[in-house]
Design a protein around this motif. Structure first.
Motif, PDB file in Angstrom:
ATOM      1  N   ILE A  64       1.383 -42.496 -94.524  1.00  0.00           N
ATOM      2  CA  ILE A  64       0.144 -41.968 -94.734  1.00  0.00           C
ATOM      3  C   ILE A  64       0.261 -40.288 -94.240  1.00  0.00           C
ATOM      4  O   ILE A  64       0.419 -40.234 -93.003  1.00  0.00           O
ATOM      5  N   PHE A  65      -0.045 -39.254 -95.024  1.00  0.00           N
ATOM      6  CA  PHE A  65      -0.109 -38.065 -94.539  1.00  0.00           C
ATOM      7  C   PHE A  65      -1.384 -37.428 -94.612  1.00  0.00           C
ATOM      8  O   PHE A  65      -2.251 -38.114 -95.289  1.00  0.00           O
ATOM      9  N   ALA A  66      -1.613 -36.260 -93.904  1.00  0.00           N
ATOM     10  CA  ALA A  66      -3.011 -35.716 -93.654  1.00  0.00           C
ATOM     11  C   ALA A  66      -3.179 -35.001 -95.113  1.00  0.00           C
ATOM     12  O   ALA A  66      -3.203 -33.637 -94.768  1.00  0.00           O
ATOM     13  N   ALA A  67      -3.234 -35.507 -96.263  1.00  0.00           N
ATOM     14  CA  ALA A  67      -3.372 -34.869 -97.454  1.00  0.00           C
ATOM     15  C   ALA A  67      -3.990 -35.873 -98.439  1.00  0.00           C
ATOM     16  O   ALA A  67      -3.926 -37.114 -98.057  1.00  0.00           O
ATOM     17  N   VAL A  68      -4.632 -35.569 -99.268  1.00  0.00           N
ATOM     18  CA  VAL A  68      -5.065 -36.567-100.471  1.00  0.00           C
ATOM     19  C   VAL A  68      -4.214 -36.535-101.994  1.00  0.00           C
ATOM     20  O   VAL A  68      -3.722 -35.283-102.064  1.00  0.00           O
ATOM     21  N   GLU A  69      -4.521 -37.239-102.899  1.00  0.00           N
ATOM     22  CA  GLU A  69      -3.818 -37.264-103.735  1.00  0.00           C
ATOM     23  C   GLU A  69      -4.724 -37.843-105.162  1.00  0.00           C
ATOM     24  O   GLU A  69      -5.542 -38.820-104.877  1.00  0.00           O
ATOM     25  N   GLY A 112     -13.223 -20.505 -94.385  1.00  0.00           N
ATOM     26  CA  GLY A 112     -13.195 -21.738 -95.097  1.00  0.00           C
ATOM     27  C   GLY A 112     -12.522 -22.680 -94.503  1.00  0.00           C
ATOM     28  O   GLY A 112     -11.412 -22.574 -93.858  1.00  0.00           O
ATOM     29  N   LEU A 113     -12.751 -24.150 -94.747  1.00  0.00           N
ATOM     30  CA  LEU A 113     -11.847 -25.026 -94.297  1.00  0.00           C
ATOM     31  C   LEU A 113     -11.294 -25.860 -95.604  1.00  0.00           C
ATOM     32  O   LEU A 113     -11.908 -25.931 -96.407  1.00  0.00           O
ATOM     33  N   TYR A 114      -9.894 -25.840 -95.620  1.00  0.00           N
ATOM     34  CA  TYR A 114      -9.029 -26.300 -96.681  1.00  0.00           C
ATOM     35  C   TYR A 114      -8.242 -27.422 -96.209  1.00  0.00           C
ATOM     36  O   TYR A 114      -7.628 -27.349 -95.212  1.00  0.00           O
ATOM     37  N   ILE A 115      -8.045 -28.538 -97.180  1.00  0.00           N
ATOM     38  CA  ILE A 115      -7.120 -29.518 -96.899  1.00  0.00           C
ATOM     39  C   ILE A 115      -6.288 -29.617 -98.333  1.00  0.00           C
ATOM     40  O   ILE A 115      -6.789 -28.997 -99.251  1.00  0.00           O
ATOM     41  N   ALA A 116      -5.317 -30.021 -97.977  1.00  0.00           N
ATOM     42  CA  ALA A 116      -4.132 -30.096 -99.145  1.00  0.00           C
ATOM     43  C   ALA A 116      -4.316 -31.538-100.097  1.00  0.00           C
ATOM     44  O   ALA A 116      -4.737 -32.502 -99.750  1.00  0.00           O
ATOM     45  N   GLN A 117      -4.237 -31.071-101.393  1.00  0.00           N
ATOM     46  CA  GLN A 117      -4.403 -32.197-102.478  1.00  0.00           C
ATOM     47  C   GLN A 117      -3.159 -32.197-103.430  1.00  0.00           C
ATOM     48  O   GLN A 117      -2.840 -31.033-104.056  1.00  0.00           O
ATOM     49  N   TYR A 118      -2.558 -33.115-103.429  1.00  0.00           N
ATOM     50  CA  TYR A 118      -1.325 -33.260-104.254  1.00  0.00           C
ATOM     51  C   TYR A 118      -1.942 -33.893-105.721  1.00  0.00           C
ATOM     52  O   TYR A 118      -2.512 -34.951-105.960  1.00  0.00           O
ATOM     53  N   ILE A 119      -1.645 -33.397-106.991  1.00  0.00           N
ATOM     54  CA  ILE A 119      -2.249 -33.688-108.310  1.00  0.00           C
ATOM     55  C   ILE A 119      -0.950 -34.026-109.150  1.00  0.00           C
ATOM     56  O   ILE A 119      -0.110 -33.182-109.334  1.00  0.00           O
ATOM     57  N   ARG A 120      -0.891 -35.169-109.716  1.00  0.00           N
ATOM     58  CA  ARG A 120      -0.064 -35.799-110.652  1.00  0.00           C
ATOM     59  C   ARG A 120      -0.490 -35.757-111.946  1.00  0.00           C
ATOM     60  O   ARG A 120      -1.556 -36.308-112.200  1.00  0.00           O
ATOM     61  N   ILE A 121       0.167 -35.246-112.931  1.00  0.00           N
ATOM     62  CA  ILE A 121      -0.037 -35.295-114.399  1.00  0.00           C
ATOM     63  C   ILE A 121       0.726 -36.484-114.976  1.00  0.00           C
ATOM     64  O   ILE A 121       1.852 -36.322-114.816  1.00  0.00           O
ATOM     65  N   GLN A 122      -0.231 -37.153-115.652  1.00  0.00           N
ATOM     66  CA  GLN A 122       0.337 -38.380-116.242  1.00  0.00           C
ATOM     67  C   GLN A 122       1.230 -38.143-117.598  1.00  0.00           C
ATOM     68  O   GLN A 122       2.164 -38.608-117.744  1.00  0.00           O
ATOM     69  N   ASP A 123       0.697 -37.154-118.351  1.00  0.00           N
ATOM     70  CA  ASP A 123       1.321 -37.198-119.633  1.00  0.00           C
ATOM     71  C   ASP A 123       2.639 -36.198-119.571  1.00  0.00           C
ATOM     72  O   ASP A 123       2.653 -35.454-118.525  1.00  0.00           O
TER      73      ASP A 123
END
Length: 746
Positions: A142-147, A191-202
């Motif tokens: 688990i990484f310090a980021a969200v998905e 500002g405070l920023y966190i990393a987000q990974y975004i996966r596209i389904q189509d």
């Protein structure tokens, strides 16, 4: 103008170019080598082009040639939900993006916690999950980021643009223009920023040669704190957050056509060169002028300080921890955010504290905070309806905000900085109630004013609320014959259900001149009444109240349609339910004010008197159950009023001629309508009782007024009592002339 020749190569220009690829790699490797860092490499590679002067924040190489982030560039951010490791960086002002999951704009989307079907005119956000990857050894890391996942590239762009538009509407009430403040003074707060990974389904669209036209995934560094500042910086740069994340159109950076550049290492240099040219060509202009160039207006936000979350010892909770770090601005706001925003933020803070202390599991907290579907709760029936799912979540929330568990009582007191339980004040109780109400509304189509939940009294709340645990289905089935079930439905559910259907609201202000549509479009005066007064009125018409509650639940289960009116015995009618109808069928209590019997509680607060301990006093068509004399001493004992009209004449039912509904035994309760002499005798008895009650009330008011300490009545109670006495006085004045005529021969 155009030309690099006009720029002095020795001049330090305000808009920086990305570091070299070698410097970027060195920075990424050094960050990953720093103790406590557990962010994904790709997230750092995504933000590296925006970092200004990365070399300055790194240590010298050690004996093994490794470098790390300097201690001065690291911060440990602590919240009640957990800790985060933050890197303090200088970032290009165009970096970062708005966050569609910001709590203040969450109501713009169909909530994951709303079990109803998605409407055509609404959008839903996918659930935020921790970023988990499987290592070469087959273990999950688990990484310090969200998905998150989105259905298509178009949906991602639409969500980001909708978030920016929603932020513009919910920017709090400032005494200044934020955009112009940034132009004139720059950004003062990071500002405070966190990393987000975004996966596209189509699948990606392809060109003629079968090559994808766009990536299937994106990284973004979203602003957890500083959303509005990020949005306004982008406006100054004349770009959009969606373009920073999904690709920059060449027309934004001086090109022509519809081409999109996805790699910031390619589009950011072109943007910076263009801005530097604009700045050089207009730096002698007046900044305040509307003709000032973009490069001149953006110069003070060309580089900003940013805090990047690069590590978390409990990465599975990163989303909650990051949200917690932003909630102080909601709970103790520098800006005037909406009550709903503050209530939800406050409630999620409490849930986060429970999780951090091991008193609430992660999955339950996700459901209660609105981040997961209600069906993920343990023990939820597979055939549960929409109304039942909403009720399960609401009752769980209620139990968390008014706990009977001593450990949770201590934690919620600490989280909210409250008084000890025995000294809990009404404002503190109402703050908890607003948090419960605000989070409950997330399971409904539209939020309501969370003050609708302010129905609890101090004695009920101090020791915590004990909920029966019976299902909504059971309560609705037995409410007509089970008074405890009716009380629980009215006391814990009715206000929210009515508010969701716009039948009642929490308005306590002046309603002079305000109108509402009565039946057939007729304008009628709005009725000023407290939420508790509405509930009291329902309790005083139990048969009809049960019908209303069943109809409201059925309306939820049938697509949140408009509820229908019900008849006197609770049967559903055809016409839609309206405020005017509700106020007419459940009128505002006047004269003797009724109180909804209090909920059972699990603490040391004063209990309400039982039915048997109340002394019945008959007043013809009205039975008033008065508490023992302790009530006159200022105790919180309930006073129950049941009002009914005596049946007189040939249409009386089989209870006997003139028998009043619910008449008690202690005060000559039978109205002898069969003879004029009997009616006259009862009339005189009621007049004498009215006179005695007026004297007793005057004495009680004097005793209450003489009490030391806090006001003996809540403000709304005093207002209701004043209105009731005035209404009674008017009725008595009208009676005087009519009574005088009774002594005259017909």
């Amino acid at each position: 103008m155009s030309s690099d020749a006009e720029i002095d190569p020795n001049e330090k220009l305000p808009f920086p170019l990305p570091p070299s690829l070698e410097d970027q790699k060195e920075w990424v490797d050094s960050v990953l080598a720093t103790p406590g860092v557990n962010i994904h490499r790709e997230a750092l590679e995504n933000v590296a082009p925006f970092i200004v002067g990365p070399e300055a924040m790194l240590t010298s190489p050690d004996e093994a040639g490794r470098r790390r982030v300097r201690g001065a560039a690291l911060r440990r951010l602590r919240t009640e939900a957990g800790d985060m490791l933050v890197a303090v960086v200088e970032m290009h002002g165009v970096g970062g993006s708005v966050w569609e999951y910001n709590e203040r704009i969450s109501s713009e989307w169909h909530s994951v916690a709303n079990p109803a079907a998605l409407r055509e005119d609404s959008q839903a956000l996918s659930r935020v999950r921790p970023l988990v990857r499987v290592t070469a050894e087959g273990k999950e890391e688990i990484f310090a980021a969200v998905e998150t996942e989105v259905s298509s590239r178009e949906s991602l762009i639409m969500n980001l643009e909708k978030a920016a538009a929603a932020l513009a509407k919910k920017d709090g009430h400032r005494t200044y223009n934020l955009l112009e403040d940034l132009v004139l003074n720059g950004q003062q707060e990071p500002g405070l920023y966190i990393a987000q990974y975004i996966r596209i389904q189509d699948p990606a669209l392809e060109d003629r040669d079968g090559n994808p036209l766009h990536p299937q995934s994106h990284w973004q560094w979203m602003a957890v704190r500083g959303n509005n500042r990020t949005k306004q910086r982008h406006e100054i740069f004349e770009v959009k957050s969606a373009e920073v994340v999904t690709g920059m159109p060449v027309k934004r950076i001086g090109g022509e056509g519809e081409k999109i550049i996805f790699d910031p290492n390619q589009w950011l240099p072109r943007l910076s060169r263009l801005l530097n040219e604009e700045y050089i060509g207009s730096r002698d202009d007046v900044l305040e002028s509307h003709q000032a160039s973009r490069g001149l207006r953006a110069v003070r936000v060309a580089v900003v300080e940013a805090h990047l979350v690069i590590g978390c010892p409990t990465p599975g909770r990163l989303y909650r921890i990051a949200q917690m770090s932003n909630r102080r601005d909601h709970v103790h706001p520098p800006l005037d955010f909406t009550p709903n925003d503050r209530g939800r933020a406050l409630g999620r803070s409490v849930l986060g504290v429970y999780v951090a202390e091991g008193l609430l599991d992660e999955k339950t907290a996700d459901v209660l905070s609105g981040a997961a579907s209600i069906t993920e709760l343990a023990g939820v029936p597979a055939d549960a309806t929409v109304s039942e799912l909403r009720d399960i979540r609401s009752m769980r929330l209620l139990a968390e905000f008014f706990p009977t568990d001593r450990r949770k009582q201590l934690l919620i007191r600490r989280a909210l900085s409250e008084s000890p339980p025995s000294q809990l004040t009404a404002p503190e109780v109402n703050r908890r109630a607003r948090a419960w109400s605000a989070l409950t509304s997330e399971s409904y189509p539209e939020p309501w004013n969370p003050r609708i939940g302010e129905v609890f009294q101090l004695g009920e709340a101090r020791g915590g609320l004990t909920i029966s645990g019976r299902s909504l289905r059971e309560l609705l089935d037995v409410a007509a014959a089970d008074n405890d079930a009716l009380r629980e439905l009215i006391f814990y559910r009715a206000a929210h259900w009515l508010a969701s259907s716009d039948i009642i609201d929490a308005d306590r202000g002046s309603l002079s001149g305000q109108k509402t549509d009565d039946d057939d479009g007729v304008k009628a005066d709005r009725v000023r009444r407290t939420v508790r007064n509405n509930l009291n009125a329902m309790y005083n018409r139990p048969e009809m109240a049960v019908g209303v509650l069943r109809e409201l639940a059925l309306a939820m289960d049938e697509g949140d349609r408009r509820p229908r009116k019900v008849g006197a015995s609770g049967e559903p009618l055809i016409e839609p339910m309206t405020r005017a109808w509700f106020n007419r069928e459940f009128p505002k209590e006047s004269g003797s004010r009724s109180n909804l019997p209090a909920a059972r509680h699990g603490g040391t607060g004063p209990a309400q008197p039982s039915e048997s301990s109340l002394h019945p006093v008959s007043t013809g068509g009205t039975t008033i159950r008065k508490a023992p004399s302790e009530a006159a001493e200022g105790s919180s004992a309930a006073v129950e009023v049941r009002t009914s009209v005596p049946d007189i004449g040939p249409d009386s039912d089989d209870r006997g001629p003139g028998r009043a509904d619910g008449v008690g035994a202690g005060g000559g309760g039978t109205v002898l309508a069969s003879s004029q002499a009997g009616m006259a005798k009862e009339f005189m008895a009621q007049v004498y009782r009215l006179a005695d009650d007026a004297v007793a009330l005057d004495t009680l008011v004097s005793r209450l007024a003489a009490m030391a300490g806090q006001a003996p009545l809540e403000r709304e109670d005093a207002e209701d009592a004043t209105q009731s006495v005035l209404a009674t006085a008017i009725a008595v004045r009208r009676l005087v002339a009519r009574i005088e005529r009774l002594g005259e021969a017909g």
